[in-house]
Design a protein around this motif. Structure first.
Motif, PDB file in Angstrom:
ATOM      1  N   PRO A  62      -3.467  93.102  65.322  1.00 52.75           N
ATOM      2  CA  PRO A  62      -3.785  94.390  64.694  1.00 52.75           C
ATOM      3  C   PRO A  62      -3.463  94.362  63.208  1.00 52.75           C
ATOM      4  CG  PRO A  62      -1.778  94.557  65.997  1.00 52.75           C
ATOM      5  CD  PRO A  62      -2.341  93.196  66.254  1.00 52.75           C
ATOM      6  N   GLY A  63      -4.191  95.134  62.433  1.00 55.77           N
ATOM      7  CA  GLY A  63      -4.068  95.082  60.985  1.00 55.77           C
ATOM      8  C   GLY A  63      -2.707  95.444  60.440  1.00 55.77           C
ATOM      9  N   HIS A  64      -1.911  96.229  61.191  1.00 60.43           N
ATOM     10  CA  HIS A  64      -0.625  96.670  60.648  1.00 60.43           C
ATOM     11  C   HIS A  64       0.503  95.664  60.893  1.00 60.43           C
ATOM     12  CE1 HIS A  64      -0.531  98.045  64.858  1.00 60.43           C
ATOM     13  NE2 HIS A  64       0.778  97.945  64.774  1.00 60.43           N
ATOM     14  N   LEU A  65       0.224  94.553  61.606  1.00 58.37           N
ATOM     15  CA  LEU A  65       1.246  93.524  61.824  1.00 58.37           C
ATOM     16  C   LEU A  65       0.983  92.325  60.912  1.00 58.37           C
ATOM     17  CD1 LEU A  65       1.766  93.525  65.717  1.00 58.37           C
ATOM     18  CD2 LEU A  65       3.135  94.662  63.945  1.00 58.37           C
ATOM     19  N   PRO A  66       2.041  91.726  60.345  1.00 56.65           N
ATOM     20  CA  PRO A  66       1.851  90.650  59.367  1.00 56.65           C
ATOM     21  C   PRO A  66       1.399  89.344  60.009  1.00 56.65           C
ATOM     22  CG  PRO A  66       4.182  90.973  59.811  1.00 56.65           C
ATOM     23  CD  PRO A  66       3.461  92.078  60.519  1.00 56.65           C
ATOM     24  N   GLU A  67       0.623  88.581  59.266  1.00 56.21           N
ATOM     25  CA  GLU A  67       0.146  87.280  59.736  1.00 56.21           C
ATOM     26  C   GLU A  67       1.312  86.345  60.033  1.00 56.21           C
ATOM     27  OE1 GLU A  67      -2.570  84.772  61.061  1.00 56.21           O
ATOM     28  OE2 GLU A  67      -3.373  86.452  59.881  1.00 56.21           O
ATOM     29  N   ALA A  68       2.410  86.490  59.295  1.00 55.37           N
ATOM     30  CA  ALA A  68       3.564  85.602  59.487  1.00 55.37           C
ATOM     31  C   ALA A  68       4.132  85.678  60.894  1.00 55.37           C
ATOM     32  CB  ALA A  68       4.648  85.955  58.466  1.00 55.37           C
ATOM     33  N   LEU A  69       3.973  86.813  61.553  1.00 55.82           N
ATOM     34  CA  LEU A  69       4.481  86.987  62.912  1.00 55.82           C
ATOM     35  C   LEU A  69       3.788  86.039  63.888  1.00 55.82           C
ATOM     36  CD1 LEU A  69       6.386  88.780  64.678  1.00 55.82           C
ATOM     37  CD2 LEU A  69       4.466  90.355  64.947  1.00 55.82           C
ATOM     38  N   TYR A  70       2.598  85.562  63.534  1.00 60.23           N
ATOM     39  CA  TYR A  70       1.773  84.752  64.426  1.00 60.23           C
ATOM     40  C   TYR A  70       1.737  83.282  64.013  1.00 60.23           C
ATOM     41  CZ  TYR A  70       0.093  89.369  65.778  1.00 60.23           C
ATOM     42  OH  TYR A  70       0.019  90.668  66.217  1.00 60.23           O
ATOM     43  N   ALA A  71       2.381  82.943  62.915  1.00 58.87           N
ATOM     44  CA  ALA A  71       2.238  81.609  62.338  1.00 58.87           C
ATOM     45  C   ALA A  71       2.699  80.510  63.295  1.00 58.87           C
ATOM     46  CB  ALA A  71       3.007  81.534  61.022  1.00 58.87           C
ATOM     47  N   GLU A  72       3.806  80.724  63.980  1.00 54.90           N
ATOM     48  CA  GLU A  72       4.377  79.675  64.820  1.00 54.90           C
ATOM     49  C   GLU A  72       3.469  79.304  65.982  1.00 54.90           C
ATOM     50  OE1 GLU A  72       8.548  78.828  67.223  1.00 54.90           O
ATOM     51  OE2 GLU A  72       8.505  80.300  65.597  1.00 54.90           O
ATOM     52  N   ALA A  73       2.625  80.235  66.432  1.00 50.84           N
ATOM     53  CA  ALA A  73       1.735  79.951  67.561  1.00 50.84           C
ATOM     54  C   ALA A  73       0.720  78.869  67.215  1.00 50.84           C
ATOM     55  CB  ALA A  73       1.004  81.222  67.985  1.00 50.84           C
ATOM     56  N   GLY A  74       0.300  78.830  65.952  1.00 43.96           N
ATOM     57  CA  GLY A  74      -0.598  77.766  65.525  1.00 43.96           C
ATOM     58  C   GLY A  74      -2.062  77.987  65.813  1.00 43.96           C
ATOM     59  N   PHE A  75      -2.451  79.222  66.123  1.00 50.72           N
ATOM     60  CA  PHE A  75      -3.854  79.539  66.373  1.00 50.72           C
ATOM     61  C   PHE A  75      -4.339  80.567  65.359  1.00 50.72           C
ATOM     62  CE2 PHE A  75      -2.286  78.315  70.634  1.00 50.72           C
ATOM     63  CZ  PHE A  75      -3.141  77.238  70.874  1.00 50.72           C
ATOM     64  N   PRO A  76      -5.633  80.554  65.020  1.00 49.88           N
ATOM     65  CA  PRO A  76      -6.154  81.567  64.099  1.00 49.88           C
ATOM     66  C   PRO A  76      -6.109  82.953  64.722  1.00 49.88           C
ATOM     67  CG  PRO A  76      -7.941  80.273  65.042  1.00 49.88           C
ATOM     68  CD  PRO A  76      -6.676  79.606  65.456  1.00 49.88           C
ATOM     69  N   THR A  77      -6.079  83.976  63.865  1.00 49.04           N
ATOM     70  CA  THR A  77      -6.041  85.359  64.332  1.00 49.04           C
ATOM     71  C   THR A  77      -7.287  86.099  63.863  1.00 49.04           C
ATOM     72  OG1 THR A  77      -4.875  86.199  62.378  1.00 49.04           O
ATOM     73  CG2 THR A  77      -3.518  85.376  64.203  1.00 49.04           C
ATOM     74  N   ALA A  78      -7.579  87.205  64.559  1.00 48.60           N
ATOM     75  CA  ALA A  78      -8.680  88.097  64.184  1.00 48.60           C
ATOM     76  C   ALA A  78      -8.422  89.439  64.857  1.00 48.60           C
ATOM     77  CB  ALA A  78     -10.030  87.520  64.609  1.00 48.60           C
TER      78      ALA A  78
END
Length: 360
Positions: A219-235
């Protein structure tokens, strides 16, 4: 208007547009996100400030939540508020509804608190502090009427979102790979609990099936850094769902979105041990998956708490990756039955009609 989550922001925006289509000069104030703001709602607070989950998170943010509550209460007392329209998010919105009713403001509660799942006593609060309650799930209205709540079933807002399956298995990517969507939640704490498990399951599937690719819904209100460790692209969730062959997702409204988009799924959920111990004693429904509850059958497998592991997620997802498998076809047939039970399109227009009636 008051929405505390991303889904409420989407539904609130649709209602705001429907109100403005009929009453262009109505002034809209609200708690919400970018979608409500784009629809003409002047924001008082944003979703990033309300993104809390579980007991400790609520306690930590309590001073802010109490300040916000007092600020809204002053609006009810000092401004010309014609209608208060809370959207889901009962922890804050029920308190605001009580304050609004105390100031003589009409209250139209859209997306009723899920009293059928737990805390049925909230139905009595709805009866005391709401002029009208609008439900989006077909079985909710009869339960609330037993408590004297003035209620109307308006259909589900997702039926207006164009979430129809376009082709079997989802459209392939430009390189011919099939997409599997990962939907770990719209709150930071949910993502921290579930994304590591979802991501490890995805890595195991990727080793077995080279034609798969994975994308995480953010979701747009959560930072990309929160997902970095997973190693997959976000959308965005809608973008991921539109192209997905299958999905691994948390529970909640997203399961209805995926079902309406024709995306077979496995539901996983995990929280702290304390919150799970408390929650399992309070929840009174046979499933936490909305798709299963609406359909009245266990269509979607659910892996809860200790049962949610990378291995169990892979085992549950594998049969859904084969377009001809009995498991996948049975699930898609169940989704069609669920769609019929959700009512007719036009939810936002019906909510707007109720709001304008109270306003006048």
């Amino acid at each position: 208007m008051s929405a505390g989550e991303a889904s409420g922001d989407q539904h609130g925006a649709a209602v705001a547009r429907a109100i403005r289509a009929r009453r262009p000069r109505v002034r809209l104030l609200g708690i919400g996100g970018g979608e409500m703001e784009a629809a003409g709602v002047t924001r008082i607070a944003g979703l990033d400030e309300l993104s809390v989950m579980g007991g400790w998170e609520v306690v930590r943010r309590l001073p802010f939540l109490l300040r916000l509550q007092r600020r809204i209460e002053r609006l009810f007392a000092e401004e010309e508020i014609g209608v208060f329209l809370p959207i889901d998010y009962p922890g804050l919105n029920l308190r605001l509804a009580r304050a609004a009713r105390g100031q003589g403001r009409p209250v139209l509660y859209f997306i009723a608190p899920q009293v059928w799942a737990w805390r049925e006593g909230r139905a009595r609060k709805l009866e005391r502090c709401c002029d009208r309650v609008l439900t989006v799930l077909p079985f909710e209205a009869d339960l609330l009427r037993k408590y004297g709540v003035r209620v109307d079933f308006v259909g589900h807002p997702l039926l207006d979102a164009g979430l129809a399956p376009e082709r079997e298995g989802g459209p392939p990517s430009s390189d011919g790979k099939r997409l599997v969507g990962l939907f770990p939640g719209s709150r930071a704490q949910e993502v921290r609990h579930m994304l590591p498990v979802f991501a490890e399951a995805a890595r195991r599937l990727a080793r077995r099936y080279p034609d798969l690719q994975f994308r995480v819904a953010r979701p747009g209100h959560l930072p990309e850094a929160l997902y970095a460790e997973a190693g997959f692209p976000t959308a965005g969730a809608r973008e991921v769902a539109a192209g997905a062959t299958a999905a691994l997702t948390k529970s909640g409204t997203i399961t209805l979105e995926l079902a309406l988009a024709g995306v077979p799924m496995v539901v996983g959920y995990r929280t702290t041990r304390l919150e799970w111990a408390v929650g399992r004693r309070l929840v009174r429904v046979p499933s936490i998956v909305l798709v299963n509850l609406v359909a009245g059958a266990p269509i979607v497998p659910e892996l809860l708490q200790a049962r949610l592991t990378p291995a169990s997620a892979v085992s549950a997802l594998e049969p859904l990756l084969d377009e001809g498998s009995p498991a996948r076809r049975a699930m898609l047939a169940g989704f069609e039955d669920m769609r019929e039970r959700l009512g007719a399109p036009g939810c936002a227009t019906r909510v707007a009609a109720h709001a304008i009636e109270l306003l006048e």
